[in-house]
Design an enzyme around this catalytic site. Sequence first.
Site, short mmCIF file in Angstrom:
data_model
loop_
_atom_site.label_atom_id
_atom_site.label_comp_id
_atom_site.label_asym_id
_atom_site.label_seq_id
_atom_site.Cartn_x
_atom_site.Cartn_y
_atom_site.Cartn_z
N THR A 160 -32.54 -40.64 9.72
CA THR A 160 -31.55 -40.37 8.69
C THR A 160 -30.88 -39.03 9.01
OG1 THR A 160 -31.19 -40.29 6.29
CG2 THR A 160 -33.18 -39.23 7.12
N LYS A 163 -28.58 -38.61 13.12
CA LYS A 163 -28.07 -39.89 13.63
C LYS A 163 -27.22 -39.74 14.88
CE LYS A 163 -28.29 -42.40 9.25
NZ LYS A 163 -27.56 -43.25 8.28
N GLY A 193 -17.35 -39.87 6.15
CA GLY A 193 -18.48 -39.26 6.84
C GLY A 193 -19.27 -40.27 7.65
N TYR A 249 -28.11 -45.14 -4.67
CA TYR A 249 -29.05 -45.99 -5.40
C TYR A 249 -29.90 -45.20 -6.40
CZ TYR A 249 -32.14 -44.32 -1.65
OH TYR A 249 -32.84 -43.54 -0.76
#
Length: 269
Positions: free
Chosen positions: A61, A65, A128, A214
């Site tokens: 993450t 990346k 992004g 989320y």
Amino acid sequence: MKRAAILGFPVEHSLSPILHNAGYTAAGLDDWIYERIPCTEKDLPRIVSQADDSYRGFSVTMPGKFAALQFADEATERARLIGSANTLTRTEHGWRADNTDCEGIQAALDELIDDTVLPTRAVLIGAGGTARPAIWALGQRGITHLTVINRSDRRAELQSLVEHFGLDCGFTSFDDDIEQITMAADVIISTVPSAGIEPHIAQLGHAPTFDVIYEPWPTPLVVRSAANGHRTVGGHVMLAAQSYSQFEQFTGIYAPRDAMRQALEAYLS
């Protein structure tokens, strides 16, 4: 013992262990464990190269990346095209980079868009890191017209993806008539924190909406879109779906999708 782990910074709140460990349990992989490892972009090459043979793969993450793709010995075509990787898998040739975020976004779009509808126009909020797999997924879906709404013009960074799919792509800011743009869209994908767009929510919620956030849930954008009668999908769908291919690449067996998603949803609820 065989291991996999999520690399990121900060990483203590990552929900990937819930997904992968639930998968191990459901698949009877009692000798597998999935961990969290704090890792900055600068630390990634050292941490991965020094990992012992028990580590079969790493989820990656932010902020690692881009470093993951650069570090890898080989990469999938989609990872190279997207320009970043969220997956590193140990192979006989070294480390292979992949990007499964695009599969997560595809799954969200599958739940969001009615099978009877052929979407052609999409709005992407944000430019992004998550925007890249979003464009890939939209291109695979057959979108032909894309509008990217972002505070700064980052078209140069996304141009290769846009050109690969032959998208008619426009870039705009929040100062333009974004309400008219979203009202003409078949689907909206938001890749930015809710706080950054809260002043513009009333102008944005005019089409089926996938918000990558989320937690907390529901987001203000999702609430507005739902109030306007549109379907909505949250980032938990993407989070679950991007993990399935990772699980399969790390372990070599089919991911127990239902068990993994149920574990995530039970935790979030």
